[in-house]
Design an enzyme around this catalytic site. Sequence first.
Site, mmCIF file in Angstrom:
data_model
loop_
_atom_site.group_PDB
_atom_site.id
_atom_site.type_symbol
_atom_site.label_atom_id
_atom_site.label_comp_id
_atom_site.label_asym_id
_atom_site.label_seq_id
_atom_site.Cartn_x
_atom_site.Cartn_y
_atom_site.Cartn_z
ATOM 1 N N SER A 39 0.858 -1.177 0.000
ATOM 2 C CA SER A 39 0.000 0.000 0.000
ATOM 3 C C SER A 39 0.889 1.220 0.000
ATOM 4 O O SER A 39 1.987 1.194 0.575
ATOM 5 C CB SER A 39 -0.892 0.025 1.246
ATOM 6 N N TYR A 52 -1.692 -0.355 10.291
ATOM 7 C CA TYR A 52 -1.835 -0.829 8.910
ATOM 8 C C TYR A 52 -0.626 -0.388 8.079
ATOM 9 O O TYR A 52 -0.030 -1.184 7.349
ATOM 10 C CB TYR A 52 -3.132 -0.276 8.316
ATOM 11 N N THR A 87 -13.580 0.792 -2.601
ATOM 12 C CA THR A 87 -13.986 -0.550 -2.192
ATOM 13 C C THR A 87 -15.106 -0.438 -1.168
ATOM 14 O O THR A 87 -15.357 0.651 -0.635
ATOM 15 C CB THR A 87 -12.806 -1.296 -1.530
#
Length: 151
Positions: A39, A52, A87
Site C-alpha cells: 500500500s 496498517y 472498495t
Amino acid sequence: ADLWKKVIDINLYGPLNMHHAVLPGMVNNGAGRVVNIASDAGRVGSSGEAVYSACKGGIISFTKTVARELARKGIQLNAVAPGPTDTPLFAQVAEGEAGAKIAEGLKRAIPMKRLAQPTDYPGIICFLSSDDAGFITGQVISVSGGLSMHG
C-alpha cells in the site's frame, strides 16, 4: 489491542505465512514470481492508520529483502502499492459528512481526480508475473493516479 492484532495478522502475518508455504517449492523449482500487495500507506504513511501502514511497510521491506536473497535462485518478488481505492471498506469509512469530506479531499489530491477502482490493478500484477518482467525484482510500483510518485 485486539484490533491491532487483527490488522497485523491479516496484513503482515498472512503474507509472511504465504511466503513460508510457497517459497521453498519455488527454490526447489529454480524459478518463481511473487507479487505482493502492499500500500502507499506503507511508503508514505497514512493518518489514522499507523498499524496498517507499519504492516504494509513491513511487506515492502520483506519483498525487497527476499528479492535480493533469492534473485540467484531464479525467484523474483515485487510489490504493487495501491493508493486510495473505491472498495466497500472505503465506502464504510466515507459514510457521513466527515467521511464524505475525506473522500472528496482525496479525490481532489489525486492528480487523476478519482479514486482507484479494483480493476486498476490486474494489469500490473499480470505484467510483473509475466516473462516481460523477467529482469525486474525488488520493485514497488504505486498505482495511485499520481497521488504518490516515487523515483
